[in-house]
Scaffold this motif. Structure first.
Motif, PDB file in Angstrom:
ATOM      1  N   GLU A  23       0.822  -1.207   0.000  1.00 46.44           N
ATOM      2  CA  GLU A  23       0.000   0.000   0.000  1.00 46.44           C
ATOM      3  C   GLU A  23       0.860   1.263   0.000  1.00 46.44           C
ATOM      4  N   PHE A  51     -10.850  14.470  -8.010  1.00 45.08           N
ATOM      5  CA  PHE A  51     -11.252  13.855  -6.746  1.00 45.08           C
ATOM      6  C   PHE A  51     -11.033  12.348  -6.793  1.00 45.08           C
ATOM      7  N   THR A  52     -10.437  11.797  -5.735  1.00 47.14           N
ATOM      8  CA  THR A  52     -10.190  10.353  -5.694  1.00 47.14           C
ATOM      9  C   THR A  52     -10.840   9.686  -4.489  1.00 47.14           C
ATOM     10  N   PHE A  66      -5.518   5.023   1.014  1.00 47.63           N
ATOM     11  CA  PHE A  66      -4.700   4.003   0.379  1.00 47.63           C
ATOM     12  C   PHE A  66      -4.574   4.422  -1.077  1.00 47.63           C
TER      13      PHE A  66
ATOM     14  N   SER B 165     -13.077   6.676 -10.206  1.00 48.40           N
ATOM     15  CA  SER B 165     -11.978   7.633 -10.351  1.00 48.40           C
ATOM     16  C   SER B 165     -11.104   7.217 -11.536  1.00 48.40           C
ATOM     17  N   PRO B 166     -10.356   8.167 -12.109  1.00 45.67           N
ATOM     18  CA  PRO B 166      -9.514   7.841 -13.271  1.00 45.67           C
ATOM     19  C   PRO B 166      -8.555   6.680 -13.011  1.00 45.67           C
ATOM     20  N   ASP B 167      -7.995   6.587 -11.802  1.00 39.79           N
ATOM     21  CA  ASP B 167      -7.054   5.504 -11.514  1.00 39.79           C
ATOM     22  C   ASP B 167      -7.735   4.138 -11.497  1.00 39.79           C
ATOM     23  N   LYS B 172      -5.254   1.168 -12.505  1.00 38.23           N
ATOM     24  CA  LYS B 172      -4.176   1.362 -11.531  1.00 38.23           C
ATOM     25  C   LYS B 172      -4.647   1.025 -10.108  1.00 38.23           C
ATOM     26  N   LEU B 173      -5.898   1.328  -9.810  1.00 41.10           N
ATOM     27  CA  LEU B 173      -6.474   0.987  -8.509  1.00 41.10           C
ATOM     28  C   LEU B 173      -7.712   0.117  -8.734  1.00 41.10           C
ATOM     29  N   PRO B 176     -11.821   2.665  -4.449  1.00 41.92           N
ATOM     30  CA  PRO B 176     -11.536   4.061  -4.088  1.00 41.92           C
ATOM     31  C   PRO B 176     -10.363   4.132  -3.102  1.00 41.92           C
ATOM     32  N   ALA B 177      -9.702   5.282  -3.076  1.00 38.99           N
ATOM     33  CA  ALA B 177      -8.445   5.395  -2.340  1.00 38.99           C
ATOM     34  C   ALA B 177      -8.605   5.392  -0.831  1.00 38.99           C
ATOM     35  N   GLN B 181      -6.488  -1.935  -0.928  1.00 34.15           N
ATOM     36  CA  GLN B 181      -6.608  -2.281  -2.340  1.00 34.15           C
ATOM     37  C   GLN B 181      -6.655  -3.780  -2.634  1.00 34.15           C
TER      38      GLN B 181
END
Lengths: 102, 279
Positions: A23, A51-52, A66, B165-167, B172-173, B176-177, B181
């Motif tokens: 992570e 925004f993430t 994370f 989200s774009p990632d 890539k993910l 959500p962050a 993961q």
């Protein structure tokens, strides 16, 4: 049962199920006059400002994301129209720490 | 249908808290927020434990929904005002879910719990008692619910909007962050999907953007608003938020939410998956 979307409790220690080696953690504390602020909103924005994720700080004023390795911005919102941006760099296997004073 | 038919603001809620026939419902996955404080008179619905079948991956059936709402003291003709945390993700999901079972009078509190908290409005811990009702649901309206085969068939024909989200979109993910993961399924997105994160439909305080901004957002990202559209995310709650923007605020017909979303699609054997930026 599908895993949901509720954030794990925003506490100082990582949840036991998380293996830090995999992570890229961004973790911080929101403080006002040196005291932790519970109930502030921390938004994680990627390098393009997109925004993430968002969490609400717990009793210790802590937020945690994370993320993926790279550059990020943490935007903290709090009552009274507070909106503060902080830049942070995340790396896999590490906890990038920051303190946000509002 | 106008915005005021589907959205209310915090001031309106404060003025109408005690209206007969109005029920405030806080919807979350983690209901500890409700337990610490909620809008006066609000009852809670637990997204995971009350709206999902405990065994199969599906919703509670019509009878189960009727029992749930009867027990909460909600009548079929009550005006239900939904709000919640996570920028109203789960409240929007519940809105879609109430519509799925044919509940007509339902609205969202714009900005949800976040805007209410940021404006330092009153939260209480008193839990209301409401007498049980005999709630009558309708059969599921599958005009607003997409299943996996429709999503595969929509590749290159219908509009597909991936609101993660774009990632997550590029692979890539996987989540959500704010979540760890570790997950089993493949990363990526449904080919031909446009990536328009749910968050672009909302302001920082969680309120929805204006109709003009929303229309420009989807049009400029290459979505033909005259065609049928399927929205998806990871488990179907963020895409409920976008379904609400398209179907309820912009009044577009033919918009479906794919609640199986990436956790289903990304685990299917043999379906096409695309990685990287949208092509």
């Amino acid at each position: 049962m599908t895993d949901g979307c509720a954030a794990p409790a925003q506490t100082a220690s990582l949840p036991a199920t998380v293996d830090l080696a995999n992570e890229a953690v961004i973790q911080g504390t929101v403080v006002r006059d040196g005291a932790p602020v519970a109930g502030a909103y921390a938004r994680l924005l990627d390098a393009t400002g997109e925004f993430t994720g968002e969490v609400v700080t717990g009793d210790e004023g802590i937020f945690r994301f994370f993320a993926a390795p790279g550059d990020w911005t943490v935007r903290v919102l709090a009552p009274g129209g507070v909106s503060t941006d902080s830049n942070v760099v995340a790396a896999t296997g590490e906890i990038a720490s920051l303190e946000v004073a509002i | 249908m106008g915005r005021s038919d589907v959205l209310v603001d915090a001031g309106w809620v404060e003025d109408h808290l005690n209206d007969p026939g109005l029920v405030l419902v806080e919807v979350d996955e983690d209901t500890s927020a409700y337990d610490k404080g909620h809008i006066r008179g609000a009852v809670k619905i637990d997204w995971k434990n009350e709206l999902q079948d405990p065994v199969r991956r599906d919703f509670v059936d019509k009878t189960g929904f009727e029992q749930l709402l009867s027990g909460k003291g909600i009548a079929s003709d009550d005006l239900v005002i939904l709000y919640g945390g996570n920028n109203n993700w789960f409240a929007a999901y519940a809105y879609w879910y109430f519509k799925l079972y044919g509940h007509d009078k339902v609205k969202l509190l714009d900005g949800g719990r976040k805007k209410w908290e940021l404006e330092s409005r009153e939260l209480v811990t008193d839990v209301p008692t409401r007498p049980a009702t005999t709630y009558q649901a309708k059969e599921q309206d599958t005009a607003i619910r997409a299943f996996r085969d429709e999503v595969v068939a929509a590749i290159g024909t219908k509009g597909l909007i991936d609101v993660r989200s774009p990632d997550e979109f590029i692979g890539k993910l996987l989540a959500p962050a704010h979540l760890p993961q570790e997950q089993a399924q493949r990363a990526g997105h449904v080919p031909t999907a446009r990536n328009i994160p749910w968050s672009k439909a909302a302001n920082d305080d969680g309120t929805f953007r204006s109709d003009e901004e929303l229309r420009a957002l989807y049009s400029e990202a290459g979505v033909d608003l005259s065609k049928p559209i399927i929205a998806y995310c990871r488990i179907g709650e963020r895409s409920s938020h976008t379904w609400f923007a398209l179907h309820e605020l912009l009044g577009l017909s033919g918009v479906k939410n794919y609640d199986g979303s990436w956790t289903e699609y990304g685990s299917l054997v043999g379906v096409p998956i695309e990685l990287g930026e949208a092509k």
